[in-house]
Design an enzyme around this catalytic site. Structure first.
Site, short mmCIF file in Angstrom:
data_model
loop_
_atom_site.label_atom_id
_atom_site.label_comp_id
_atom_site.label_asym_id
_atom_site.label_seq_id
_atom_site.Cartn_x
_atom_site.Cartn_y
_atom_site.Cartn_z
N TYR A 60 -8.22 -43.01 12.08
CA TYR A 60 -7.15 -43.44 11.18
C TYR A 60 -7.56 -43.07 9.77
O TYR A 60 -8.36 -43.73 9.13
CB TYR A 60 -6.91 -44.94 11.27
CG TYR A 60 -6.33 -45.44 12.57
CD1 TYR A 60 -5.81 -44.57 13.52
CD2 TYR A 60 -6.29 -46.80 12.85
CE1 TYR A 60 -5.27 -45.04 14.70
CE2 TYR A 60 -5.75 -47.28 14.02
CZ TYR A 60 -5.25 -46.41 14.95
OH TYR A 60 -4.73 -46.89 16.12
N LEU A 207 6.16 -53.11 17.84
CA LEU A 207 7.49 -53.22 17.24
C LEU A 207 8.30 -51.95 17.47
O LEU A 207 9.34 -51.76 16.84
CB LEU A 207 7.37 -53.52 15.74
CG LEU A 207 6.79 -54.91 15.42
CD1 LEU A 207 6.53 -55.05 13.94
CD2 LEU A 207 7.73 -56.00 15.91
N GLY A 208 7.82 -51.09 18.36
CA GLY A 208 8.60 -49.93 18.76
C GLY A 208 8.52 -48.73 17.86
O GLY A 208 9.19 -47.72 18.13
#
Length: 300
Positions: A60, A207-208
C-alpha cells in the site's frame, strides 16, 4: 446481541470492527493520499475510538501505509493487533505481481518488520498465492518465519475454497481475507469453512468499493423514473433498512457483516475522520430479524 470481539487464533482478542489503511494511499494504491500529519491524526483517532485491529500491506503505497502506522502508533498499545501482508510486488498504480518465492517472502517480511518498527508481526497474510510457486513452499516459508518469532500468526488473502482446503493440509491459517460484502457473496463457501473452523474472516471491500453508492444512485434514478433493475432494487432495500434505523447505507452494510457471522471482522478504510466515525458507529446498529432477512436476500 452481536458479539463485539473475536479472538484471532484463539489468542489475539480484537474488536470486530477495525480499520483498513488502503485509503491512506493515492489512486491505484500508489503514493500518498493525505499529508503525513493528516494520516497520523486519522490513525490515532481510530485507536482512540477503540479500534484494536488495523489491516495494512507492504505494497500500500508501496511502503507508505506501514510507515504511517509506525509513525502514528509506535510504541503500540498492548491490545492493538496490526495485520500486514506480503507476497506481491508493485510496479505502478493498480499493477500487482505475485511474488511467492521463499526468498521474496522472507525479504518482504523483514522489510515490514523494519517499517513497522517491531520484532514480530501479529498477523502476516500471504497477499496472493503465487501460481508459479508450490503453495506448500510459500506457506512453509511463513511457518519458518513464525518459528523464528518474526510473525505470530499466518493468514491468507484472496483464496478459493479449494485453495483454503489445500492450505489446511500444510497449516491452520489464523485468518482469511477475501472480497465480500452485502452485494457480493462469491466467497460464501470460504466464509462457511472459516466459520466451521473458527478462522477469522476479514472481508475486503466491505463497503463494496463504490457498489453501494452505485446501487443507491440507481435507486434514486428509478424513483425518478429514469432507471430500474436489480441494482436499483438492492439499493432501495438497503435504504429502507437504513431509514428504519436513522442510519446510512454504509452503516447498514457494515452491520450486516457483523451480523452475518461471528468470525467476520470488517476493516473498512477511509481517509476522512467524519467517515471513520460513521463507520465505527455501525457497531452499535442492531438489525432486526426482518432487516437481516431483507439484506440476506439481496444479490448484486
Amino acid at each position: 446481541m452481536v458479539g463485539r470481539t473475536f479472538e484471532i487464533a484463539g489468542e489475539l482478542r480484537v474488536r470486530r470492527l477495525g480499520y483498513g489503511t488502503a485509503q491512506l494511499t493515492g489512486p491505484g494504491y500508489w503514493g500518498p493520499r493525505l499529508t503525513s500529519g493528516e494520516a497520523v491524526a486519522l490513525l490515532r483517532l481510530a485507536v482512540d475510538r477503540g479500534v484494536t485491529l488495523i489491516d495494512t500491506a507492504d505494497n500500500y503505497g508501496p511502503d507508505i501505509a506501514e510507515e504511517l502506522i509506525a509513525q502514528a502508533l509506535h510504541p503500540y498499545p498492548g491490545d492493538l493487533v496490526v495485520a500486514t501482508k506480503g507476497g506481491v510486488i508493485r510496479t505502478g498504480p493498480d499493477e500487482w505481481h505475485p511474488a511467492g518465492r521463499p526468498e521474496d517472502l522472507r525479504a518482504m517480511c523483514e522489510a515490514s518488520l523494519r517499517r513497522l518498527r517491531t520484532d514480530a508481526i501479529d498477523l502476516y497474510q500471504l497477499h496472493r498465492i503465487d501460481p508459479a510457486v508450490p503453495l506448500a513452499d510459500q506457506l512453509g516459508t511463513l511457518a519458518e518465519l513464525r518459528e523464528e518469532g518474526k510473525i505470530r500468526h499466518i493468514g491468507l488473502d484472496t483464496v478459493t475454497l479449494d485453495q483454503l482446503d489445500e492450505a489446511l493440509t500444510v497449516l491452520r491459517p489464523a485468518s482469511v481475507q477475501n472480497r465480500f460484502n452485502v452485494l457480493d457473496r462469491e466467497s460464501e463457501p470460504v466464509l462457511g469453512r472459516c466459520e466451521e473452523l473458527g478462522i477469522a474472516f476479514l472481508p475486503w471491500f466491505p463497503l463494496g468499493n463504490g457498489s453501494l453508492a452505485a446501487s443507491a444512485s440507481a435507486s434514486a434514478r428509478a424513483r425518478a423514473g429514469a432507471g430500474s433493475g436489480s441494482e436499483a432494487g438492492a439499493g432501495a432495500a438497503i435504504e429502507r433498512v437504513a431509514a428504519r434505523h436513522g442510519a446510512t447505507s454504509g452503516q447498514v452494510a457494515l452491520a450486516w457483516l457483523l451480523h452475518r457471522s461471528p468470525v467476520v471482522l470488517p476493516t473498512p478504510g477511509t481517509g476522512s475522520a467524519v467517515h471513520l466515525e460513521e463507520n465505527l458507529a455501525a457497531a452499535d446498529l442492531v438489525l432486526t430479524d426482518e432487516d437481516t432477512r431483507t439484506l440476506d436476500a439481496l444479490t448484486s
